[in-house]
Write a protein that holds these residues in place. Structure first.
Motif, mmCIF file in Angstrom:
data_model
loop_
_atom_site.group_PDB
_atom_site.id
_atom_site.type_symbol
_atom_site.label_atom_id
_atom_site.label_comp_id
_atom_site.label_asym_id
_atom_site.label_seq_id
_atom_site.Cartn_x
_atom_site.Cartn_y
_atom_site.Cartn_z
ATOM 1 N N LYS A 1 0.809 -1.221 0.000
ATOM 2 C CA LYS A 1 0.000 0.000 0.000
ATOM 3 C C LYS A 1 0.842 1.271 0.000
ATOM 4 O O LYS A 1 0.311 2.364 -0.192
ATOM 5 N N LEU A 2 2.179 1.130 0.170
ATOM 6 C CA LEU A 2 3.064 2.291 0.174
ATOM 7 C C LEU A 2 3.932 2.350 -1.080
ATOM 8 O O LEU A 2 4.959 3.024 -1.103
ATOM 9 N N GLU B 1 -8.358 10.797 0.061
ATOM 10 C CA GLU B 1 -8.232 10.671 1.512
ATOM 11 C C GLU B 1 -7.811 9.251 1.862
ATOM 12 O O GLU B 1 -8.367 8.274 1.356
ATOM 13 N N GLY B 2 -6.809 9.137 2.693
ATOM 14 C CA GLY B 2 -6.322 7.822 3.089
ATOM 15 C C GLY B 2 -5.093 7.357 2.340
ATOM 16 O O GLY B 2 -4.481 6.358 2.720
ATOM 17 N N ASP B 3 -4.689 8.060 1.268
ATOM 18 C CA ASP B 3 -3.451 7.709 0.570
ATOM 19 C C ASP B 3 -2.278 7.873 1.530
ATOM 20 O O ASP B 3 -2.183 8.878 2.250
ATOM 21 N N VAL C 1 0.025 7.121 -7.191
ATOM 22 C CA VAL C 1 -0.435 6.277 -6.088
ATOM 23 C C VAL C 1 -0.972 4.998 -6.707
ATOM 24 O O VAL C 1 -1.738 5.053 -7.690
ATOM 25 N N ASN C 2 -0.560 3.845 -6.185
ATOM 26 C CA ASN C 2 -1.099 2.577 -6.681
ATOM 27 C C ASN C 2 -2.392 2.239 -5.969
ATOM 28 O O ASN C 2 -2.500 2.353 -4.747
ATOM 29 N N ASP C 3 -3.389 1.844 -6.743
ATOM 30 C CA ASP C 3 -4.662 1.380 -6.186
ATOM 31 C C ASP C 3 -4.633 -0.139 -6.148
ATOM 32 O O ASP C 3 -4.868 -0.816 -7.155
ATOM 33 N N GLY C 4 -4.305 -0.676 -4.999
ATOM 34 C CA GLY C 4 -4.199 -2.116 -4.866
ATOM 35 C C GLY C 4 -2.759 -2.574 -4.912
ATOM 36 O O GLY C 4 -1.826 -1.790 -5.095
ATOM 37 N N VAL C 5 -2.567 -3.863 -4.709
ATOM 38 C CA VAL C 5 -1.240 -4.462 -4.677
ATOM 39 C C VAL C 5 -1.114 -5.443 -5.834
ATOM 40 O O VAL C 5 -2.089 -5.779 -6.494
ATOM 41 N N GLY C 6 0.096 -5.875 -6.076
ATOM 42 C CA GLY C 6 0.337 -6.783 -7.183
ATOM 43 C C GLY C 6 1.820 -6.895 -7.444
ATOM 44 O O GLY C 6 2.642 -6.682 -6.543
ATOM 45 N N ARG D 1 2.967 7.711 6.830
ATOM 46 C CA ARG D 1 2.440 9.073 6.772
ATOM 47 C C ARG D 1 1.291 9.144 5.761
ATOM 48 O O ARG D 1 1.135 8.259 4.921
ATOM 49 N N TYR D 2 0.540 10.228 5.824
ATOM 50 C CA TYR D 2 -0.479 10.498 4.816
ATOM 51 C C TYR D 2 0.072 11.472 3.783
ATOM 52 O O TYR D 2 0.892 12.335 4.101
#
Length: 268
Positions: A27-28, A140-142, A251-256, A131-132
């Motif tokens: 997520k980072l 919001e939440g990134d 920003v990546n949306d999701g993992v992979g 951190r945000y």
């Protein structure tokens, strides 16, 4: 056709780049990217090549035990363990953020202090202490680890080629410290992208990257360019009210998983 032509990870903020053929995403951003950082012992303020150019010669790589392997010219390599849950928490400041993160201990501190030339600590940021990202960009939440502002930086190879032609000599991609390099498009095509997909992962383009004097440091030698290039040229043709822009923050949306050679699809 657009494709992912290079992948780079920077385990230590402002340390040497680690070229990769494949890597997972959490997520980072890239797994393990900029999860370690050097801070001034007295103030807790973060240290980078902006003030300490020779950090470009500091190699910090993840080791098989999950810790960090430190090495630099003229210094004996050192293996650092990943701080445990009972590790001392140190107050640190990175830009406008202040947080408490695990300290890597006195042995690591002695090694990095000797390299930097003043009392310095090595710290780590676990996922749960992330951190945000900057308010007003992204969603919001990134979240982000120790990268300046966002999890990932993308640059088009054609954009670097355009800059090199204007400077009059080849510029190294690593002066700009991207995570993802894309080839096959026009120069600065990435400026118009909003969403893209690589493999099974989608990414949001959240903000252009404003460049600084760090781009004048030769990643091979750690020396600054006497003519202040490529920063002078960037200021001449890429300057905005927010700075000279080169590359896009993602920003990546999701993992992979990512692998060099994967096709890149522009979704928006």
């Amino acid at each position: 056709m657009l494709r992912l032509s290079a992948l780079y990870r920077y385990p230590l903020k402002s340390g040497k780049a680690e070229p990769l053929q494949h890597i997972g995403l959490d997520k980072l951003g890239l797994a393990g990217d900029r999860r370690w950082m050097l801070v001034d012992e007295a103030s807790g303020r973060f240290l980078t090549q902006r003030a300490v150019a020779k950090m470009s010669q500091l190699s910090a790589l993840w080791n098989s035990a999950g810790g960090l392997s430190l090495s630099a010219p003229g210094h004996t390599p050192l293996e650092i363990a990943l701080p445990g849950r009972d590790a001392e928490l140190r107050g640190v400041t990175i830009w406008r953020d202040t947080l408490r993160v695990p300290d890597a201990g006195d042995q690591a501190a002695a090694w990095v202090s000797d390299f930097i030339g003043k009392p310095t600590r090595l710290v780590h940021i676990p996922l749960e202490r992330a951190r945000y990202t900057e308010a007003g960009y992204g969603q919001e939440g990134d979240q982000v680890a120790f990268a300046d502002g966002y999890p990932l930086l993308l640059i088009g190879q054609a954009s670097l080629d355009d800059l090199s032609a204007r400077v009059g000599r080849p510029m190294e991609m690593l002066r700009f410290r991207p995570n993802l390099v894309i080839e096959g498009g026009d120069a600065f095509a990435e400026d118009g992208w909003k969403r893209l997909r690589i493999g099974d992962v989608e990414f949001r383009v959240v903000k252009p990257c404003s460049r600084c004097i760090l781009t004048t440091i030769d990643p091979r030698t750690g020396e600054r360019s006497a003519d202040r290039e490529p920063f002078v040229t960037l200021e001449a043709y890429r300057k905005t009210e927010n700075g000279a822009m080169f590359g896009q923050n993602l920003v990546n949306d999701g993992v992979g998983r990512l692998e060099v050679g994967m096709p890149v699809t522009i979704l928006e």
